[in-house]
Design an enzyme around this catalytic site. Structure first.
Site, PDB file in Angstrom:
ATOM      1  CG  ASP A 178      -1.911   1.145   1.202  1.00 15.67           C
ATOM      2  OD1 ASP A 178      -1.573   2.200   0.621  1.00 15.67           O
ATOM      3  OD2 ASP A 178      -3.018   0.995   1.738  1.00 15.67           O
ATOM      4  CG  HIS A 179       1.314   3.734  -3.432  1.00 13.47           C
ATOM      5  ND1 HIS A 179       0.418   2.967  -4.124  1.00 13.47           N
ATOM      6  CD2 HIS A 179       0.872   4.991  -3.530  1.00 13.47           C
ATOM      7  CE1 HIS A 179      -0.541   3.726  -4.630  1.00 13.47           C
ATOM      8  NE2 HIS A 179      -0.291   4.962  -4.285  1.00 13.47           N
ATOM      9  CG  HIS A 241      -4.575   4.002  -0.670  1.00 11.19           C
ATOM     10  ND1 HIS A 241      -3.583   3.054  -0.627  1.00 11.19           N
ATOM     11  CD2 HIS A 241      -4.738   4.296  -1.991  1.00 11.19           C
ATOM     12  CE1 HIS A 241      -3.161   2.797  -1.854  1.00 11.19           C
ATOM     13  NE2 HIS A 241      -3.846   3.536  -2.683  1.00 11.19           N
TER      14      HIS A 241
END
Length: 503
Positions: A178-179, A241
């Site tokens: 999950d950047h 996110h």
């Protein structure tokens, strides 16, 4: 002195946009810093019949803006090798194994392997099974697999995907990216809270009125219309996110600041979140789709006019809602979330809205209403935080005026700070899964989101719309208004006052 890492990277989907925009530049940054030097190699695989030479040219082009010298860039690219590959063909893994064995010997990688799956999720299980059946996994060093979102499209599909990976890899070997968790300020949320007694002492329902999380993008779906039609804002942003950030804000203080204890507390927070019925989901979550709009001299087309989008699409490009957490710390505190495309500005921020003083000492001294204290944590495009406080306005009389104590990282710092994928690559090499999504987190997130998704899918009414470059549909504002609250961040008001929406 920086410790050089030893590893063989295999990137599935090496010809794709993600690899060129994010993965190769991030590996190059690690190379420039000395984290990667002599003992690493990269195998790029995809269907295209590229040669090593052509592949290295693509890599060089992807890092051209980061080059200090051509010699350094070419030395980096020399570690890259290409293997044309069909992920469903067992014979192709034989070639992959032979190349891998050769490179492990040449570059002395100590048997360490990192497999990055920059591909569609339906191939994850197939690739993992072939890595095992064709004995590419040797057990000589660490072996880790990195996968991109989306991790499933529902709880059932996510579980099936996880089950297929778990046949080959342990949970400790699976890194679900999950950047946003690699963003500097997301990692700093814990620092702001736990390193400052002034905040931790009031981080509860006695002092906090509500929490707001906004993930806003001013761009539309661009060339991702086909993908977005199968996803939508709820699954694309809220499920992963937003809920990851929410769990960081809501979790209890971990016993130790390490992966296992942080994940344990995040999972507890997610499990304490109330799972709605279908009726409750419709009451507490709203959606919208951007329509044509005008802003600052430019006309924007609506979502239904975008490429690869159905003319009668009901896909939401905006989602907003209210989560509640049924535990002692957060009982009665709503967590409002929203995310959308074609909003006024690009911005990811957290607003912690504190309760007003019920016994306002200055109520009899002036007519000014006391503004709530708001702690804002900025994640992007700038990183930092601010705290709004009430003070006396300068001049005659006694008038309250809100002031902002503000800190933002300057552009020089941001230019030198690690890119999210660079940090995540380094975490994978170090075996640190703190900034990745774990199965228990993903599973609980899908349980919460599936109810909302199904409730929306069963609706027959037309999806609400909002003009492009605004902060969402009217129902998103009504959602808070019925609770006697409002969104703390409304940048469109500033632009409206200055005529940006006038033709």
């Amino acid at each position: 002195m920086t410790e050089q890492k030893q590893a063989l990277f295999t990137i599935f989907g090496a010809t794709g946009d993600l690899a060129k925009r994010k993965l190769y530049p991030s590996l190059f940054r690690l190379f420039k810093k000395g984290e990667l030097a002599d003992n690493f190699a990269v195998i790029g695989t995809a269907r295209r019949p590229w040669t090593d030479e052509y592949y290295r040219g693509v890599v060089l082009d992807s890092i051209k803006d980061l080059m200090r010298s051509k010699t350094e860039a070419e030395a980096f690219a020399a570690h890259f090798y290409y293997q044309s590959h069909d992920v469903g063909d067992s014979s192709h893994y034989v070639n992959l194994k032979e190349l891998g064995e050769k490179l492990r010997h040449t570059y002395k990688t100590a048997g360490n392997q990192v497999f990055f799956l920059a591909m569609a999720p339906q191939f994850f299980g197939t690739i993992a099974e072939h890595l095992k059946s064709e004995h590419i996994l040797t057990g000589e060093g660490f072996e880790r697999i990195v996968i991109e979102k989306p991790f499933g499209t529902s709880y059932d599909t996510a579980k099936a995907l996880n089950d297929s990976l778990s046949k080959v890899f342990t949970e400790e070997q699976i890194f679900r990216i999950d950047h946003y968790l690699g963003k500097e300020m997301i990692q700093a949320v814990s620092a702001v809270r736990f390193a400052n007694p002034i905040f931790e002492s009031v981080w509860n329902n006695e002092h906090i009125d509500n929490v707001q999380i906004t993930f806003a993008e001013f761009i539309g779906v661009e060339d991702r219309g086909g993908y977005y039609e199968t996803s939508g804002a709820l699954k694309d942003m809220i499920q992963n996110h937003v809920l990851q950030v929410l769990s960081l804000i809501a979790m209890e203080r971990p016993a130790k600041f390490d992966e296992s204890h942080i994940v344990e507390e995040k999972v507890k927070a997610l499990k304490a979140m109330r799972q709605y019925t279908a009726e409750e989901a419709l009451e507490n979550f709203v959606r919208g789709q951007y329509s044509a709009g005008y802003f600052d001299g430019e006309t924007y087309r609506g979502y239904r006019q975008e490429d690869s989008v159905a003319s009668d699409s009901q896909t939401e490009t905006f989602a907003a809602g209210k989560f509640v957490i049924d535990n002692e710390r957060w009982a009665g505190v709503p967590f409002y979330v929203r995310s959308g495309k074609r909003m006024t500005e690009k911005g990811t921020r957290i607003n912690i809205v504190f309760k007003k003083d019920p016994d306002n000492l200055f109520a009899g001294n002036c007519d000014d209403e006391q503004s709530p204290n708001i702690l804002t944590i900025y994640i992007q495009p700038t990183e930092g935080f601010s705290l709004s406080v009430n003070g006396k306005a300068a001049g005659q009389g006694f008038h309250l005026e809100p002031f902002r104590l503000n800190f933002r990282h300057d552009s020089e710092f941001l230019g030198n700070s690690p890119e999210a994928y660079e940090k995540l690559f380094l975490d994978v090499l170090n075996g640190d899964g703190t900034n990745f999504s774990h199965w228990e987190e993903a599973a609980r997130a899908w349980e919460l989101i599936d109810v909302i998704r199904q409730a929306w899918d069963n609706q027959t009414s037309e999806i609400p719309t909002y003009p492009a470059r605004t902060m969402g549909p009217a129902n998103a504002f009504e959602l808070l208004a019925k609770d006697g609250r409002e969104w703390a961040w409304q940048p469109d008001l500033w632009y409206r006052e200055r005529g940006y929406y006038e033709k």
